[in-house]
Design a protein around this motif. Sequence first.
Motif, PDB file in Angstrom:
ATOM      1  N   GLN A   1      61.797  67.318 -39.394  1.00 51.35           N
ATOM      2  CA  GLN A   1      61.145  67.068 -38.108  1.00 51.35           C
ATOM      3  C   GLN A   1      61.972  67.623 -36.952  1.00 51.35           C
ATOM      4  O   GLN A   1      61.434  68.249 -36.033  1.00 51.35           O
ATOM      5  N   GLU A   2      63.285  67.420 -37.000  1.00 50.95           N
ATOM      6  CA  GLU A   2      64.146  67.926 -35.931  1.00 50.95           C
ATOM      7  C   GLU A   2      64.126  69.451 -35.889  1.00 50.95           C
ATOM      8  O   GLU A   2      64.028  70.059 -34.816  1.00 50.95           O
ATOM      9  N   GLU A   3      64.217  70.075 -37.058  1.00 54.14           N
ATOM     10  CA  GLU A   3      64.185  71.533 -37.125  1.00 54.14           C
ATOM     11  C   GLU A   3      62.842  72.072 -36.641  1.00 54.14           C
ATOM     12  O   GLU A   3      62.783  73.098 -35.971  1.00 54.14           O
ATOM     13  N   PHE A   4      61.772  71.382 -36.979  1.00 53.17           N
ATOM     14  CA  PHE A   4      60.446  71.806 -36.553  1.00 53.17           C
ATOM     15  C   PHE A   4      60.328  71.733 -35.030  1.00 53.17           C
ATOM     16  O   PHE A   4      59.811  72.660 -34.403  1.00 53.17           O
ATOM     17  N   ASN A   5      60.817  70.655 -34.438  1.00 53.36           N
ATOM     18  CA  ASN A   5      60.786  70.523 -32.979  1.00 53.36           C
ATOM     19  C   ASN A   5      61.574  71.645 -32.311  1.00 53.36           C
ATOM     20  O   ASN A   5      61.146  72.204 -31.297  1.00 53.36           O
ATOM     21  N   THR A   6      62.727  71.981 -32.879  1.00 49.56           N
ATOM     22  CA  THR A   6      63.537  73.081 -32.346  1.00 49.56           C
ATOM     23  C   THR A   6      62.775  74.396 -32.454  1.00 49.56           C
ATOM     24  O   THR A   6      62.768  75.207 -31.519  1.00 49.56           O
ATOM     25  N   LEU A   7      62.116  74.624 -33.583  1.00 48.26           N
ATOM     26  CA  LEU A   7      61.335  75.840 -33.785  1.00 48.26           C
ATOM     27  C   LEU A   7      60.219  75.960 -32.753  1.00 48.26           C
ATOM     28  O   LEU A   7      60.028  77.020 -32.154  1.00 48.26           O
ATOM     29  N   ILE A   8      59.503  74.883 -32.528  1.00 49.48           N
ATOM     30  CA  ILE A   8      58.405  74.915 -31.544  1.00 49.48           C
ATOM     31  C   ILE A   8      58.947  75.202 -30.144  1.00 49.48           C
ATOM     32  O   ILE A   8      58.357  75.978 -29.384  1.00 49.48           O
ATOM     33  N   ASP A   9      60.084  74.614 -29.803  1.00 54.36           N
ATOM     34  CA  ASP A   9      60.702  74.908 -28.507  1.00 54.36           C
ATOM     35  C   ASP A   9      61.052  76.385 -28.390  1.00 54.36           C
ATOM     36  O   ASP A   9      60.844  77.000 -27.343  1.00 54.36           O
ATOM     37  N   LYS A  10      61.558  76.975 -29.471  1.00 54.65           N
ATOM     38  CA  LYS A  10      61.896  78.402 -29.452  1.00 54.65           C
ATOM     39  C   LYS A  10      60.647  79.265 -29.340  1.00 54.65           C
ATOM     40  O   LYS A  10      60.654  80.298 -28.666  1.00 54.65           O
ATOM     41  N   PHE A  11      59.558  78.861 -29.997  1.00 54.21           N
ATOM     42  CA  PHE A  11      58.294  79.578 -29.841  1.00 54.21           C
ATOM     43  C   PHE A  11      57.861  79.590 -28.383  1.00 54.21           C
ATOM     44  O   PHE A  11      57.451  80.618 -27.854  1.00 54.21           O
ATOM     45  N   ARG A  12      57.922  78.434 -27.774  1.00 54.09           N
ATOM     46  CA  ARG A  12      57.506  78.341 -26.360  1.00 54.09           C
ATOM     47  C   ARG A  12      58.390  79.223 -25.482  1.00 54.09           C
ATOM     48  O   ARG A  12      57.892  79.929 -24.603  1.00 54.09           O
ATOM     49  N   TYR A  13      59.684  79.172 -25.712  1.00 56.31           N
ATOM     50  CA  TYR A  13      60.617  79.998 -24.942  1.00 56.31           C
ATOM     51  C   TYR A  13      60.299  81.475 -25.157  1.00 56.31           C
ATOM     52  O   TYR A  13      60.231  82.250 -24.210  1.00 56.31           O
ATOM     53  N   PHE A  14      60.097  81.871 -26.413  1.00 56.69           N
ATOM     54  CA  PHE A  14      59.754  83.251 -26.732  1.00 56.69           C
ATOM     55  C   PHE A  14      58.466  83.655 -26.012  1.00 56.69           C
ATOM     56  O   PHE A  14      58.370  84.750 -25.459  1.00 56.69           O
ATOM     57  N   GLY A  15      57.474  82.777 -26.030  1.00 52.80           N
ATOM     58  CA  GLY A  15      56.204  83.063 -25.376  1.00 52.80           C
ATOM     59  C   GLY A  15      56.355  83.266 -23.882  1.00 52.80           C
ATOM     60  O   GLY A  15      55.734  84.156 -23.301  1.00 52.80           O
ATOM     61  N   VAL A  16      57.219  82.463 -23.258  1.00 51.93           N
ATOM     62  CA  VAL A  16      57.443  82.590 -21.820  1.00 51.93           C
ATOM     63  C   VAL A  16      58.183  83.893 -21.525  1.00 51.93           C
ATOM     64  O   VAL A  16      57.801  84.654 -20.634  1.00 51.93           O
ATOM     65  N   VAL A  17      59.247  84.164 -22.273  1.00 49.20           N
ATOM     66  CA  VAL A  17      60.076  85.348 -22.031  1.00 49.20           C
ATOM     67  C   VAL A  17      59.284  86.643 -22.256  1.00 49.20           C
ATOM     68  O   VAL A  17      59.429  87.596 -21.504  1.00 49.20           O
ATOM     69  N   THR A  18      58.441  86.662 -23.262  1.00 49.03           N
ATOM     70  CA  THR A  18      57.676  87.884 -23.573  1.00 49.03           C
ATOM     71  C   THR A  18      56.306  87.909 -22.891  1.00 49.03           C
ATOM     72  O   THR A  18      55.528  88.819 -23.134  1.00 49.03           O
ATOM     73  N   ASN A  19      56.042  86.895 -22.101  1.00 56.55           N
ATOM     74  CA  ASN A  19      54.763  86.784 -21.398  1.00 56.55           C
ATOM     75  C   ASN A  19      53.591  86.729 -22.385  1.00 56.55           C
ATOM     76  O   ASN A  19      52.536  87.297 -22.145  1.00 56.55           O
ATOM     77  N   GLN A  20      53.808  86.053 -23.517  1.00 49.31           N
ATOM     78  CA  GLN A  20      52.770  85.933 -24.540  1.00 49.31           C
ATOM     79  C   GLN A  20      52.424  84.475 -24.822  1.00 49.31           C
ATOM     80  O   GLN A  20      51.856  84.173 -25.875  1.00 49.31           O
ATOM     81  N   LEU A  21      52.750  83.602 -23.928  1.00 48.37           N
ATOM     82  CA  LEU A  21      52.514  82.180 -24.184  1.00 48.37           C
ATOM     83  C   LEU A  21      51.030  81.882 -24.377  1.00 48.37           C
ATOM     84  O   LEU A  21      50.663  81.134 -25.281  1.00 48.37           O
ATOM     85  N   LYS A  22      50.172  82.500 -23.568  1.00 49.58           N
ATOM     86  CA  LYS A  22      48.727  82.255 -23.727  1.00 49.58           C
ATOM     87  C   LYS A  22      48.210  82.715 -25.087  1.00 49.58           C
ATOM     88  O   LYS A  22      47.520  81.965 -25.771  1.00 49.58           O
ATOM     89  N   PRO A  23      48.524  83.945 -25.521  1.00 45.33           N
ATOM     90  CA  PRO A  23      48.042  84.353 -26.853  1.00 45.33           C
ATOM     91  C   PRO A  23      48.647  83.523 -27.986  1.00 45.33           C
ATOM     92  O   PRO A  23      48.014  83.340 -29.024  1.00 45.33           O
ATOM     93  N   MET A  24      49.862  83.035 -27.793  1.00 47.67           N
ATOM     94  CA  MET A  24      50.523  82.260 -28.840  1.00 47.67           C
ATOM     95  C   MET A  24      50.045  80.810 -28.888  1.00 47.67           C
ATOM     96  O   MET A  24      50.171  80.147 -29.919  1.00 47.67           O
ATOM     97  N   ALA A  25      49.507  80.324 -27.780  1.00 50.93           N
ATOM     98  CA  ALA A  25      49.149  78.901 -27.670  1.00 50.93           C
ATOM     99  C   ALA A  25      48.233  78.407 -28.789  1.00 50.93           C
ATOM    100  O   ALA A  25      48.498  77.343 -29.359  1.00 50.93           O
ATOM    101  N   PRO A  26      47.169  79.139 -29.157  1.00 50.93           N
ATOM    102  CA  PRO A  26      46.291  78.621 -30.219  1.00 50.93           C
ATOM    103  C   PRO A  26      47.000  78.442 -31.558  1.00 50.93           C
ATOM    104  O   PRO A  26      46.794  77.446 -32.251  1.00 50.93           O
ATOM    105  N   TRP A  27      47.833  79.407 -31.951  1.00 51.45           N
ATOM    106  CA  TRP A  27      48.466  79.245 -33.255  1.00 51.45           C
ATOM    107  C   TRP A  27      49.606  78.248 -33.211  1.00 51.45           C
ATOM    108  O   TRP A  27      49.885  77.582 -34.194  1.00 51.45           O
ATOM    109  N   ILE A  28      50.256  78.088 -32.057  1.00 52.42           N
ATOM    110  CA  ILE A  28      51.262  77.020 -31.937  1.00 52.42           C
ATOM    111  C   ILE A  28      50.561  75.665 -32.055  1.00 52.42           C
ATOM    112  O   ILE A  28      51.036  74.771 -32.754  1.00 52.42           O
ATOM    113  N   LYS A  29      49.411  75.543 -31.404  1.00 58.00           N
ATOM    114  CA  LYS A  29      48.650  74.297 -31.493  1.00 58.00           C
ATOM    115  C   LYS A  29      48.229  74.021 -32.937  1.00 58.00           C
ATOM    116  O   LYS A  29      48.322  72.893 -33.423  1.00 58.00           O
TER     117      LYS A  29
END
Length: 89
Positions: free
Chosen positions: A5-33
């Motif tokens: 669970q802790e590792e998964f939470n860290t992974l999701i945080d990194k996905f969000r950070y990656f999405g913000v940095v690469t300006n892909q948060l909107k396209p990534m949002a459905p699969w993160i959800k």
Amino acid sequence: MHIIQEEFNTLIDKFRYFGVVTNQLKPMAPWIKGILEDFANIHDELNDSYSEYLQLLEIIEDKISLYSKVRSEVEEKLTLNILQQLQEE
């Protein structure tokens, strides 16, 4: 289970950070959800009751199998995303 669970939470945080940095948060949002929903479905405490030790082992084995499936989906999505970015450049 807690480590997963802790590792998964860290992974999701990194996905969000990656999405913000690469300006892909909107396209990534459905699969993160979708990944969050899959992960949440693994934790069904109402159906995780057991009366024998062997039942507990079966429950844990099933959860590990589901975790592996979610991990494979994440790997597939990341690989696809990386390939798409390489094609764009």
